[in-house]
Design a protein around this motif. Structure first.
Motif, mmCIF file in Angstrom:
data_model
loop_
_atom_site.group_PDB
_atom_site.id
_atom_site.type_symbol
_atom_site.label_atom_id
_atom_site.label_comp_id
_atom_site.label_asym_id
_atom_site.label_seq_id
_atom_site.Cartn_x
_atom_site.Cartn_y
_atom_site.Cartn_z
ATOM 1 N N PRO A 170 0.816 -1.229 0.000
ATOM 2 C CA PRO A 170 0.000 0.000 0.000
ATOM 3 C C PRO A 170 0.842 1.267 0.000
ATOM 4 C CG PRO A 170 -0.108 -1.109 2.141
ATOM 5 C CD PRO A 170 0.526 -2.061 1.193
ATOM 6 N N VAL A 204 1.819 1.933 -3.585
ATOM 7 C CA VAL A 204 0.694 2.462 -4.358
ATOM 8 C C VAL A 204 0.481 3.935 -4.036
ATOM 9 C CG1 VAL A 204 -1.800 2.322 -4.711
ATOM 10 C CG2 VAL A 204 -0.442 0.224 -4.585
ATOM 11 N N ALA A 217 -8.911 9.495 -9.840
ATOM 12 C CA ALA A 217 -8.743 8.047 -9.731
ATOM 13 C C ALA A 217 -7.529 7.712 -8.852
ATOM 14 C CB ALA A 217 -8.585 7.421 -11.113
ATOM 15 N N MET A 218 -6.426 8.448 -9.069
ATOM 16 C CA MET A 218 -5.237 8.239 -8.247
ATOM 17 C C MET A 218 -5.505 8.579 -6.785
ATOM 18 S SD MET A 218 -2.860 7.012 -10.171
ATOM 19 C CE MET A 218 -4.208 6.140 -11.000
ATOM 20 N N SER A 219 -6.300 9.640 -6.574
ATOM 21 C CA SER A 219 -6.657 10.047 -5.216
ATOM 22 C C SER A 219 -7.448 8.944 -4.510
ATOM 23 C CB SER A 219 -7.471 11.337 -5.263
ATOM 24 O OG SER A 219 -7.925 11.686 -3.969
ATOM 25 N N ALA A 220 -8.342 8.297 -5.270
ATOM 26 C CA ALA A 220 -9.129 7.198 -4.693
ATOM 27 C C ALA A 220 -8.226 6.045 -4.287
ATOM 28 C CB ALA A 220 -10.177 6.736 -5.707
ATOM 29 N N LYS A 221 -7.198 5.767 -5.091
ATOM 30 C CA LYS A 221 -6.258 4.701 -4.748
ATOM 31 C C LYS A 221 -5.482 5.044 -3.471
ATOM 32 C CE LYS A 221 -5.395 2.590 -9.261
ATOM 33 N NZ LYS A 221 -4.362 2.187 -10.237
ATOM 34 N N ARG A 256 -6.140 0.731 4.157
ATOM 35 C CA ARG A 256 -5.495 -0.550 4.428
ATOM 36 C C ARG A 256 -4.426 -0.400 5.500
ATOM 37 N NH1 ARG A 256 -3.050 -3.340 -0.643
ATOM 38 N NH2 ARG A 256 -2.474 -4.831 0.993
ATOM 39 N N ALA A 274 0.913 6.844 -6.772
ATOM 40 C CA ALA A 274 -0.270 7.644 -7.100
ATOM 41 C C ALA A 274 -0.008 9.126 -6.862
ATOM 42 C CB ALA A 274 -1.456 7.156 -6.265
ATOM 43 N N ALA A 290 -7.832 4.474 -0.545
ATOM 44 C CA ALA A 290 -8.070 3.050 -0.279
ATOM 45 C C ALA A 290 -6.864 2.411 0.401
ATOM 46 C CB ALA A 290 -8.396 2.325 -1.582
ATOM 47 N N ASN A 291 -5.683 2.743 -0.057
ATOM 48 C CA ASN A 291 -4.490 2.136 0.524
ATOM 49 C C ASN A 291 -4.152 2.739 1.888
ATOM 50 O OD1 ASN A 291 -2.951 0.092 -1.403
ATOM 51 N ND2 ASN A 291 -3.989 1.612 -2.685
#
Length: 370
Positions: free
Chosen positions: A167, A170, A189-193, A200, A174, A196-197
């Motif tokens: 994570p 990522v 989209a990168m911000s969402a990744k 985690r 990102a 999410a990580n």
């Protein structure tokens, strides 16, 4: 019958005071359990067989130690039973080091108090032996308790450092791409990744905090069923005696309980094989007994003892130290330890030139909730 870790099955050779102490074992353990539940935080919620741990055997070791002619200088001599007490506290309770010290202080008080109430007068040497034994046991228990927690922390740190790399990678990639991108949709989209990580990582940290608060080592998969451990011992005896008549003896009593038949059988077979391998050719004795909700299954052989410096780490060996004169220990003893710990207990060793070598599996009688 005594429950000492050297598989001494009678009181011959013990002083009158030692025999008198053995007669009050249950009263001492009752007093100790009452006091621990009252005075040690968290002990009230611990099941009786888990709380009592290896103390019945330790008490009998202590009774042996106050006989000057008996080959046990104190209750921790020749055995790692006090250390495995600390290991069980680390694996199965929320006890802290000061609570282990406190429970041993209460144990000393229970021994001396119940002895006095029953008219057992300890002389100065006998009283000093009791106090020295309890002090030694507390030190060994704390040493193993802290070592186990340190090992747990190291394994957790290693696992987390590995698991967190993904994570973090990522998130870093990102963030780099967002900095280079002029595309709003791509940046979102990168911000969402990243989000999410980051979640985690947050979950991993929560798991780490939970694990550091209270951990258990990994358990073997068990298929529990109700059976008589003495019957299992007799079947193992028959198996080995079919190869060499009279090679294995069985003593003790019938003990019904819930264990994994296959793993307990394999563990017992491993101990008997080791006893053959390192014994002096005389009969090997399997003993089955129980006390206060715990099974005490032991295998005894005579012959050259295991050096004291190996007692604390022998169950972790894959090979015996060089110069021992025989091939390595293999995976037998580590497996025995794993079986014992998976059943909510411990494996201990007691070995001396005078008493021979005894390996003991000390576990709960009912392992359905361990």
């Amino acid at each position: 019958m005594t429950l000492a870790t050297d598989q001494k099955l009678d009181t011959r050779g013990l002083s009158a005071t030692s025999r008198a102490l053995l007669a009050i074992r249950e009263a001492v353990l009752d007093r100790w359990e009452r006091d621990v539940r009252e005075h040690v935080e968290g002990a009230r919620e611990v099941a009786g067989p888990v709380l009592i741990n290896t103390l019945p055997a330790f008490f009998d070791n202590l009774a042996e130690a106050i006989t000057p002619s008996y080959p046990r200088a104190n209750a921790t001599s020749n055995t790692n039973a006090a250390a495995v007490h600390g290991g069980e506290r680390a694996r199965m309770t929320t006890f802290k080091p000061d609570q282990i010290v406190h429970e041993y202080q209460l144990f000393k008080r229970a021994v001396l108090g119940v002895a006095q109430e029953n008219g057992i007068e300890l002389n100065a040497d006998e009283r000093a032996s009791v106090e020295h034994s309890v002090d030694c046991a507390a030190r060994e228990s704390i040493r193993e308790f802290t070592a186990m927690h340190e090992d747990m922390r190291q394994r957790l740190a290693a696992g987390l450092s590995h698991d967190m790399r993904s994570p973090l990678a990522v998130i870093a990639n990102a963030a780099h791409l967002i900095g280079m991108s002029s595309d709003l949709a791509g940046a979102q989209a990168m911000s969402a990744k990243i989000a999410a990580n980051a979640k985690r990582l947050e979950q991993m940290m929560e798991e780490l905090l939970d694990a550091l608060t209270f951990e258990r080592t990994e358990k073997l998969p068990l298929s529990l069923s109700r059976f008589d451990m003495r019957e299992l011992a007799l079947s193992v005896q028959q198996e080995f005696n079919s190869l060499r008549a009279g090679a294995v003896e069985v003593s003790g009593s019938s003990v019904m309980g819930y264990w994994c038949h296959n793993s307990m059988c394999r563990a017992l077979e491993n101990l008997v094989v080791n006893a053959f391998k390192y014994g002096d050719g005389k009969p090997i004795r399997i003993n089955v007994d129980d006390t206060r909700g715990r099974l005490m299954l032991s295998v005894h052989n005579t012959g050259a003892p295991i050096p004291p410096e190996q007692h604390g780490r022998i169950f972790g060996y894959l090979r015996r130290e060089s110069g021992a004169g025989k091939a390595g220990w293999g995976i037998g003893l580590p497996f025995v330890r794993a079986v014992a710990e998976s059943h909510g207990g411990s494996a201990a060793v007691d070995s001396s030139a005078a008493g021979g070598t005894t390996f003991m599996i000390d576990v709960l009688v009912d392992c359905r909730n361990c």
